[in-house]
Design a protein around this motif. Structure first.
Motif, PDB file in Angstrom:
ATOM      1  N   VAL A   1      21.266  42.744  32.565  1.00  0.00           N
ATOM      2  CA  VAL A   1      21.405  43.417  33.864  1.00  0.00           C
ATOM      3  C   VAL A   1      20.095  44.127  34.195  1.00  0.00           C
ATOM      4  N   ASN A   2      19.363  43.530  35.124  1.00  0.00           N
ATOM      5  CA  ASN A   2      18.012  43.986  35.435  1.00  0.00           C
ATOM      6  C   ASN A   2      17.953  45.029  36.534  1.00  0.00           C
ATOM      7  N   GLY A   3      19.056  45.277  37.246  1.00  0.00           N
ATOM      8  CA  GLY A   3      19.012  46.233  38.358  1.00  0.00           C
ATOM      9  C   GLY A   3      20.412  46.502  38.865  1.00  0.00           C
ATOM     10  N   TYR A   4      20.532  46.617  40.184  1.00  0.00           N
ATOM     11  CA  TYR A   4      21.819  46.958  40.784  1.00  0.00           C
ATOM     12  C   TYR A   4      22.884  45.897  40.472  1.00  0.00           C
ATOM     13  N   ALA A   5      24.052  46.364  39.993  1.00  0.00           N
ATOM     14  CA  ALA A   5      25.223  45.504  39.785  1.00  0.00           C
ATOM     15  C   ALA A   5      26.377  46.176  40.517  1.00  0.00           C
ATOM     16  N   MET A   6      26.608  45.750  41.755  1.00  0.00           N
ATOM     17  CA  MET A   6      27.518  46.459  42.652  1.00  0.00           C
ATOM     18  C   MET A   6      28.650  45.541  43.095  1.00  0.00           C
ATOM     19  N   GLY A   7      29.868  46.081  43.161  1.00  0.00           N
ATOM     20  CA  GLY A   7      30.985  45.311  43.701  1.00  0.00           C
ATOM     21  C   GLY A   7      31.178  44.012  42.945  1.00  0.00           C
ATOM     22  N   GLY A   8      31.046  42.886  43.676  1.00  0.00           N
ATOM     23  CA  GLY A   8      31.176  41.584  43.045  1.00  0.00           C
ATOM     24  C   GLY A   8      30.134  41.358  41.967  1.00  0.00           C
ATOM     25  N   GLY A   9      28.984  42.026  42.072  1.00  0.00           N
ATOM     26  CA  GLY A   9      27.981  41.937  41.016  1.00  0.00           C
ATOM     27  C   GLY A   9      28.436  42.623  39.747  1.00  0.00           C
ATOM     28  N   PHE A  10      29.108  43.768  39.898  1.00  0.00           N
ATOM     29  CA  PHE A  10      29.709  44.424  38.737  1.00  0.00           C
ATOM     30  C   PHE A  10      30.738  43.511  38.090  1.00  0.00           C
ATOM     31  N   MET A  11      31.530  42.828  38.908  1.00  0.00           N
ATOM     32  CA  MET A  11      32.572  41.948  38.374  1.00  0.00           C
ATOM     33  C   MET A  11      31.981  40.790  37.580  1.00  0.00           C
ATOM     34  N   LEU A  12      30.781  40.341  37.949  1.00  0.00           N
ATOM     35  CA  LEU A  12      30.114  39.305  37.159  1.00  0.00           C
ATOM     36  C   LEU A  12      29.768  39.840  35.765  1.00  0.00           C
ATOM     37  N   VAL A  13      29.230  41.062  35.714  1.00  0.00           N
ATOM     38  CA  VAL A  13      28.923  41.665  34.413  1.00  0.00           C
ATOM     39  C   VAL A  13      30.199  41.802  33.588  1.00  0.00           C
ATOM     40  N   GLU A  14      31.263  42.233  34.246  1.00  0.00           N
ATOM     41  CA  GLU A  14      32.537  42.474  33.569  1.00  0.00           C
ATOM     42  C   GLU A  14      33.084  41.229  32.880  1.00  0.00           C
ATOM     43  N   ARG A  15      32.776  40.063  33.403  1.00  0.00           N
ATOM     44  CA  ARG A  15      33.293  38.819  32.844  1.00  0.00           C
ATOM     45  C   ARG A  15      32.463  38.324  31.659  1.00  0.00           C
ATOM     46  N   THR A  16      31.309  38.924  31.415  1.00  0.00           N
ATOM     47  CA  THR A  16      30.469  38.477  30.307  1.00  0.00           C
ATOM     48  C   THR A  16      30.985  39.038  28.986  1.00  0.00           C
ATOM     49  N   ASP A  17      30.462  38.491  27.889  1.00  0.00           N
ATOM     50  CA  ASP A  17      30.953  38.852  26.560  1.00  0.00           C
ATOM     51  C   ASP A  17      30.102  39.911  25.873  1.00  0.00           C
ATOM     52  N   LEU A  18      28.808  39.870  26.083  1.00  0.00           N
ATOM     53  CA  LEU A  18      27.878  40.867  25.568  1.00  0.00           C
ATOM     54  C   LEU A  18      26.968  41.289  26.720  1.00  0.00           C
ATOM     55  N   ARG A  19      26.508  42.564  26.700  1.00  0.00           N
ATOM     56  CA  ARG A  19      25.797  43.081  27.877  1.00  0.00           C
ATOM     57  C   ARG A  19      24.612  43.944  27.475  1.00  0.00           C
ATOM     58  N   VAL A  20      23.449  43.593  28.016  1.00  0.00           N
ATOM     59  CA  VAL A  20      22.236  44.373  27.849  1.00  0.00           C
ATOM     60  C   VAL A  20      21.838  44.894  29.221  1.00  0.00           C
ATOM     61  N   GLY A  21      21.564  46.178  29.318  1.00  0.00           N
ATOM     62  CA  GLY A  21      21.171  46.758  30.592  1.00  0.00           C
ATOM     63  C   GLY A  21      19.777  47.325  30.538  1.00  0.00           C
ATOM     64  N   GLY A  22      18.995  47.068  31.587  1.00  0.00           N
ATOM     65  CA  GLY A  22      17.730  47.771  31.722  1.00  0.00           C
ATOM     66  C   GLY A  22      17.989  49.232  32.046  1.00  0.00           C
ATOM     67  N   LYS A  23      17.085  50.111  31.662  1.00  0.00           N
ATOM     68  CA  LYS A  23      17.297  51.543  31.870  1.00  0.00           C
ATOM     69  C   LYS A  23      17.480  51.911  33.334  1.00  0.00           C
ATOM     70  N   GLU A  24      16.941  51.106  34.243  1.00  0.00           N
ATOM     71  CA  GLU A  24      17.039  51.406  35.664  1.00  0.00           C
ATOM     72  C   GLU A  24      18.276  50.796  36.315  1.00  0.00           C
ATOM     73  N   ALA A  25      19.092  50.073  35.575  1.00  0.00           N
ATOM     74  CA  ALA A  25      20.263  49.412  36.159  1.00  0.00           C
ATOM     75  C   ALA A  25      21.269  50.443  36.665  1.00  0.00           C
ATOM     76  N   ILE A  26      21.901  50.117  37.783  1.00  0.00           N
ATOM     77  CA  ILE A  26      22.915  50.967  38.406  1.00  0.00           C
ATOM     78  C   ILE A  26      24.168  50.127  38.626  1.00  0.00           C
ATOM     79  N   PHE A  27      25.324  50.698  38.320  1.00  0.00           N
ATOM     80  CA  PHE A  27      26.595  49.986  38.402  1.00  0.00           C
ATOM     81  C   PHE A  27      27.542  50.699  39.366  1.00  0.00           C
ATOM     82  N   GLU A  28      28.306  49.901  40.107  1.00  0.00           N
ATOM     83  CA  GLU A  28      29.307  50.483  41.003  1.00  0.00           C
ATOM     84  C   GLU A  28      30.445  49.498  41.225  1.00  0.00           C
ATOM     85  N   VAL A  29      31.680  49.970  41.076  1.00  0.00           N
ATOM     86  CA  VAL A  29      32.860  49.215  41.496  1.00  0.00           C
ATOM     87  C   VAL A  29      33.115  49.615  42.941  1.00  0.00           C
TER      88      VAL A  29
END
Length: 267
Positions: free
Chosen positions: A98-126
């Motif tokens: 996750v390189n940056g903003y993961a919002m709404g449907g983008g958050f849902m894409l992350v949610e479906r993955t099995d392992l998750r690495v986030g950049g320090k600047e990444a922002i998440f929102e449902v």
């Protein structure tokens, strides 16, 4: 320029959303190309692990609001073909980078993955609470998070990568330049496992994830009818026009009272 790029690194497939000027918002074209990429990955005899990421400063901003407004269709238009990543048919593990903003449907894409690495600047929102008649009630439940944090997610608050790491939603938080190397290192570890062990373990772990009950899903469907449907498009128009929304709330003001509960839904 393809809105979804793929890159093979031995048995690893990198899937990269590529609309950086729109923070990789999910247009119909992008949804279709993602479905094609995941289908190819699923059926490949050479590829075993995928890394899912985005180009530019966004992982994925979610629904393409401008396209939804043009089509007068909230939520966006789904592809004509099955997307095995979204349907749950994909048997192979996927790592989010996750390189940056993961919002709404983008958050849902992350949610479906099995392992998750986030950049320090990444922002998440449902984001459902900002766009729909019911907030994202299920996401904190699926992530098995404590009630107040699940409530915070459902009501559309934003989370930093560090906060999501602390509550257990992310496996790693790294500097931007370490994002892909870290994801690749995790993928390479998975490739050291016996293939059947990797596939079977991922499948078993997915089956153990919490999910809303049928009764809860029925209640959610009923609550989606308790509000002014005009607010669905007003939320999108206000976002596209960069203005404060003018929400109506309810067509019938009495609808805010006497909300349905699980007991009547069960009956």
């Amino acid at each position: 320029m393809a809105v979804v790029e793929t890159e093979r690194r031995g048995q690893i497939l990198v899937v990269r959303m590529n609309r950086p000027d729109r923070l990789n918002a999910l247009s119909h074209e992008m949804r279709t190309q993602l479905a094609e990429a995941w289908t190819e990955f699923r059926h490949s005899s050479e590829l075993e692990v995928a890394i899912f990421t985005g180009a530019g400063r966004g992982f994925c901003a979610g629904e393409d609001m401008k396209e939804s407004l043009a089509n007068n269709q909230p939520g966006g238009r789904r592809p004509a073909i099955e997307d095995p990543f979204m349907s749950g048919a994909l048997e192979k593990p996927v790592i989010a980078a996750v390189n940056g903003y993961a919002m709404g449907g983008g958050f849902m894409l992350v949610e479906r993955t099995d392992l998750r690495v986030g950049g320090k600047e990444a922002i998440f929102e449902v984001s459902e609470a900002k766009r729909w008649l019911l907030g994202g009630y299920n996401h904190g439940h699926i992530a098995n998070l404590p009630y107040p944090i699940a409530m915070e997610m459902a009501l559309g608050f934003r989370f930093t990568a560090q906060r999501f790491y602390e509550i257990g939603f992310l496996n790693r938080v790294v500097e931007a330049e370490e994002l892909m190397p870290t994801a690749l290192s995790m993928a390479e570890h998975l490739l050291t496992l016996p293939p059947a062990s990797r596939v079977n373990t991922v499948h078993m772990m997915r089956q153990m994830r919490p999910a809303p009950s049928a009764e809860q899903q029925n209640l959610a469907a009923a609550l989606h009818e308790r509000g002014a449907k005009s607010d669905l498009m007003e939320s999108r128009a206000a976002f596209a026009e960069k203005r404060r929304p003018n929400f109506k709330g309810w067509d019938d003001p009495q609808d805010r009272y006497g909300l349905p509960t699980l007991d009547p839904v069960k009956g």
